[in-house]
Design a protein around this motif. Sequence first.
Motif, PDB file in Angstrom:
ATOM      1  N   ILE A   1       0.882  -0.983   0.166  1.00 56.96           N
ATOM      2  CA  ILE A   1       0.085   0.095  -0.124  1.00 56.96           C
ATOM      3  C   ILE A   1       0.929   1.289  -0.281  1.00 56.96           C
ATOM      4  O   ILE A   1       1.664   1.392   1.324  1.00 56.96           O
ATOM      5  N   TYR A   2       0.557   2.233  -0.819  1.00 57.18           N
ATOM      6  CA  TYR A   2       1.276   3.667  -1.065  1.00 57.18           C
ATOM      7  C   TYR A   2       1.415   4.271   0.699  1.00 57.18           C
ATOM      8  O   TYR A   2      -0.074   4.289   0.724  1.00 57.18           O
ATOM      9  N   PRO A   3       2.004   4.956   0.671  1.00 61.29           N
ATOM     10  CA  PRO A   3       2.067   4.838   1.962  1.00 61.29           C
ATOM     11  C   PRO A   3       1.041   6.545   2.255  1.00 61.29           C
ATOM     12  O   PRO A   3       1.168   7.484   1.134  1.00 61.29           O
ATOM     13  N   ASP A   4       0.426   6.050   3.225  1.00 62.62           N
ATOM     14  CA  ASP A   4      -0.169   7.840   2.800  1.00 62.62           C
ATOM     15  C   ASP A   4      -0.724   8.313   4.100  1.00 62.62           C
ATOM     16  O   ASP A   4      -1.143   9.343   4.454  1.00 62.62           O
ATOM     17  N   SER A   5       0.502   7.916   4.989  1.00 64.75           N
ATOM     18  CA  SER A   5       0.738   9.269   6.764  1.00 64.75           C
ATOM     19  C   SER A   5       2.627   9.168   6.606  1.00 64.75           C
ATOM     20  O   SER A   5       3.005   8.174   5.920  1.00 64.75           O
ATOM     21  N   GLU A   6       2.601  10.415   7.696  1.00 65.16           N
ATOM     22  CA  GLU A   6       3.901   9.947   7.593  1.00 65.16           C
ATOM     23  C   GLU A   6       4.597   8.242   9.212  1.00 65.16           C
ATOM     24  O   GLU A   6       6.042   8.596   8.638  1.00 65.16           O
ATOM     25  N   GLU A   7       3.575   7.876   9.471  1.00 61.53           N
ATOM     26  CA  GLU A   7       4.060   6.882  10.061  1.00 61.53           C
ATOM     27  C   GLU A   7       4.699   5.394   8.756  1.00 61.53           C
ATOM     28  O   GLU A   7       5.279   4.803   8.948  1.00 61.53           O
ATOM     29  N   TYR A   8       4.511   5.827   7.832  1.00 61.65           N
ATOM     30  CA  TYR A   8       5.085   4.927   6.400  1.00 61.65           C
ATOM     31  C   TYR A   8       5.971   5.263   5.456  1.00 61.65           C
ATOM     32  O   TYR A   8       5.214   6.991   5.668  1.00 61.65           O
ATOM     33  N   SER A   9       7.077   4.613   5.319  1.00 68.25           N
ATOM     34  CA  SER A   9       7.556   5.438   3.951  1.00 68.25           C
ATOM     35  C   SER A   9       8.136   3.873   3.031  1.00 68.25           C
ATOM     36  O   SER A   9       8.543   3.429   3.407  1.00 68.25           O
ATOM     37  N   LEU A  10       8.926   4.551   1.859  1.00 68.78           N
ATOM     38  CA  LEU A  10       9.428   3.572   0.990  1.00 68.78           C
ATOM     39  C   LEU A  10      10.063   3.521   0.630  1.00 68.78           C
ATOM     40  O   LEU A  10      10.895   2.698   0.147  1.00 68.78           O
ATOM     41  N   GLU A  11      11.307   4.388   1.794  1.00 72.87           N
ATOM     42  CA  GLU A  11      12.669   4.723   1.446  1.00 72.87           C
ATOM     43  C   GLU A  11      13.357   3.882   2.813  1.00 72.87           C
ATOM     44  O   GLU A  11      12.325   2.960   3.878  1.00 72.87           O
ATOM     45  N   PRO A  12      14.739   2.931   2.854  1.00 69.80           N
ATOM     46  CA  PRO A  12      15.211   2.520   2.751  1.00 69.80           C
ATOM     47  C   PRO A  12      15.140   2.589   4.362  1.00 69.80           C
ATOM     48  O   PRO A  12      14.759   3.542   4.909  1.00 69.80           O
ATOM     49  N   GLY A  13      15.390   1.471   5.439  1.00 70.75           N
ATOM     50  CA  GLY A  13      14.430   1.252   6.495  1.00 70.75           C
ATOM     51  C   GLY A  13      13.322   1.852   7.336  1.00 70.75           C
ATOM     52  O   GLY A  13      12.748   1.962   8.457  1.00 70.75           O
ATOM     53  N   GLY A  14      11.949   2.424   5.770  1.00 70.32           N
ATOM     54  CA  GLY A  14      10.830   2.800   6.425  1.00 70.32           C
ATOM     55  C   GLY A  14      10.255   1.224   6.819  1.00 70.32           C
ATOM     56  O   GLY A  14      10.818   0.303   6.343  1.00 70.32           O
ATOM     57  N   LYS A  15       8.789   1.267   6.955  1.00 65.56           N
ATOM     58  CA  LYS A  15       8.085   0.683   6.490  1.00 65.56           C
ATOM     59  C   LYS A  15       6.594   1.234   5.913  1.00 65.56           C
ATOM     60  O   LYS A  15       6.679   2.249   5.614  1.00 65.56           O
TER      61      LYS A  15
ATOM     62  N   PRO B   1       3.327  -6.171  -6.361  1.00 66.57           N
ATOM     63  CA  PRO B   1       3.154  -4.670  -6.685  1.00 66.57           C
ATOM     64  C   PRO B   1       3.161  -3.227  -5.589  1.00 66.57           C
ATOM     65  O   PRO B   1       2.644  -3.944  -4.161  1.00 66.57           O
ATOM     66  N   VAL B   2       4.070  -2.960  -5.294  1.00 65.41           N
ATOM     67  CA  VAL B   2       3.809  -1.517  -5.297  1.00 65.41           C
ATOM     68  C   VAL B   2       3.336  -0.323  -5.591  1.00 65.41           C
ATOM     69  O   VAL B   2       2.964  -0.178  -6.773  1.00 65.41           O
ATOM     70  N   ASP B   3       2.156   0.416  -4.969  1.00 64.27           N
ATOM     71  CA  ASP B   3       1.148   0.958  -5.183  1.00 64.27           C
ATOM     72  C   ASP B   3       1.543   2.453  -5.904  1.00 64.27           C
ATOM     73  O   ASP B   3       2.882   2.614  -5.528  1.00 64.27           O
ATOM     74  N   ALA B   4       1.592   2.268  -6.642  1.00 66.41           N
ATOM     75  CA  ALA B   4       2.388   4.139  -7.756  1.00 66.41           C
ATOM     76  C   ALA B   4       1.833   5.439  -7.019  1.00 66.41           C
ATOM     77  O   ALA B   4       1.909   6.245  -7.090  1.00 66.41           O
ATOM     78  N   GLY B   5       0.624   5.591  -5.916  1.00 67.14           N
ATOM     79  CA  GLY B   5      -0.134   6.771  -5.324  1.00 67.14           C
ATOM     80  C   GLY B   5      -0.616   7.372  -6.251  1.00 67.14           C
ATOM     81  O   GLY B   5      -1.205   7.126  -7.900  1.00 67.14           O
ATOM     82  N   THR B   6      -1.441   8.467  -5.896  1.00 64.26           N
ATOM     83  CA  THR B   6      -1.696   9.621  -6.308  1.00 64.26           C
ATOM     84  C   THR B   6      -0.605  10.148  -7.812  1.00 64.26           C
ATOM     85  O   THR B   6      -1.719  10.543  -8.989  1.00 64.26           O
ATOM     86  N   ASP B   7       0.083  10.676  -6.691  1.00 65.46           N
ATOM     87  CA  ASP B   7       0.960  11.614  -8.525  1.00 65.46           C
ATOM     88  C   ASP B   7       2.230  10.567  -8.253  1.00 65.46           C
ATOM     89  O   ASP B   7       2.592  10.353  -7.575  1.00 65.46           O
ATOM     90  N   VAL B   8       2.764  10.291  -9.384  1.00 62.66           N
ATOM     91  CA  VAL B   8       4.133   9.769 -10.232  1.00 62.66           C
ATOM     92  C   VAL B   8       4.388  10.424 -11.266  1.00 62.66           C
ATOM     93  O   VAL B   8       4.159  10.846 -11.868  1.00 62.66           O
ATOM     94  N   GLU B   9       5.576  10.764 -11.281  1.00 61.29           N
ATOM     95  CA  GLU B   9       6.613  11.098 -12.084  1.00 61.29           C
ATOM     96  C   GLU B   9       6.260  10.810 -13.199  1.00 61.29           C
ATOM     97  O   GLU B   9       6.893   9.318 -12.895  1.00 61.29           O
ATOM     98  N   ARG B  10       6.362  11.115 -13.997  1.00 63.12           N
ATOM     99  CA  ARG B  10       6.483  10.526 -15.193  1.00 63.12           C
ATOM    100  C   ARG B  10       7.220  10.551 -16.563  1.00 63.12           C
ATOM    101  O   ARG B  10       7.451  11.791 -16.893  1.00 63.12           O
ATOM    102  N   ASN B  11       8.345   9.597 -16.957  1.00 63.43           N
ATOM    103  CA  ASN B  11       9.428   9.919 -18.040  1.00 63.43           C
ATOM    104  C   ASN B  11       8.889  10.003 -19.423  1.00 63.43           C
ATOM    105  O   ASN B  11       8.887   9.029 -19.936  1.00 63.43           O
ATOM    106  N   VAL B  12       9.012  10.611 -19.961  1.00 64.79           N
ATOM    107  CA  VAL B  12       8.379  10.631 -21.744  1.00 64.79           C
ATOM    108  C   VAL B  12      10.248  10.898 -22.277  1.00 64.79           C
ATOM    109  O   VAL B  12      10.600  11.711 -22.075  1.00 64.79           O
ATOM    110  N   SER B  13       9.418  10.077 -23.063  1.00 61.37           N
ATOM    111  CA  SER B  13      10.754  10.055 -24.625  1.00 61.37           C
ATOM    112  C   SER B  13       9.791  10.045 -25.772  1.00 61.37           C
ATOM    113  O   SER B  13       8.301   9.948 -25.745  1.00 61.37           O
ATOM    114  N   GLU B  14      10.438  10.168 -27.192  1.00 58.36           N
ATOM    115  CA  GLU B  14      10.527   9.761 -28.688  1.00 58.36           C
ATOM    116  C   GLU B  14       9.221   8.363 -28.515  1.00 58.36           C
ATOM    117  O   GLU B  14       8.647   8.935 -29.045  1.00 58.36           O
TER     118      GLU B  14
END
Length: 212
Positions: free
Chosen positions: A61-75, A190-203
């Motif tokens: 589940i994509y983190p929805d509060s400060e309690e959770y984080s996908l960074e190394p060491g988080g939960k 799968p890891v939820d992508a959340g509501t706002d995800v950076e999109r990498n656009v190419s040709e």
Amino acid sequence: MTAPKAPTRRVATALALAAGAALTLSACGAGQISQTATQVAAVNGNSAELGNIALRNVHVIYPDSEEYSLEPGGKAALGFTVVNLSETTPDELTRITTDFASSATGVSGLHIEPQASISAGLTGETLAEDATAEAATDESPRPAEAAESSDTPSVAQVELTGLKEGVRPGLTIPVTFTFAEAGDVTMQVPVDAGTDVERNVSEKSPVEGEGH
């Protein structure tokens, strides 16, 4: 020869809700090739079956509060539904492991009775609303004892703690579920992508509005 009993409403409800979400997402992505082999759509939980056990909508589940984080060491919270299709044999989820986290908490004592289900990552209120909506459209006959019991699955809070590098939105990680009776099953979760995800656009990126 006696015909096998049909699954109870609560089992059918759990499977129907998970299947409905998967069908909606698969129709949207038909015919498209993903950028990487492990990149998936948001909230597109994976499924697996092992003997009489069915795992549905398994996802980080994509983190929805400060309690959770996908960074190394988080939960991060793990969402899933486990359905026991057996009519006679209970089972127990005894362990969840992955190389991308130090441990999984909240797994101990998760018993799944025959023809029943448990869920993690969903609130009791949400599950009750789903069950109520399903009951309003289901006119099939029910035994008297079933009418008196709740169809809302048990809810657990399962968390992956001590996350390692590589747990990122839109990607998958291998997770192993261990059951006392059914055994082990490893699946790409799968890891939820959340509501706002950076999109990498190419040709080579498809033009918006095409192929959909």
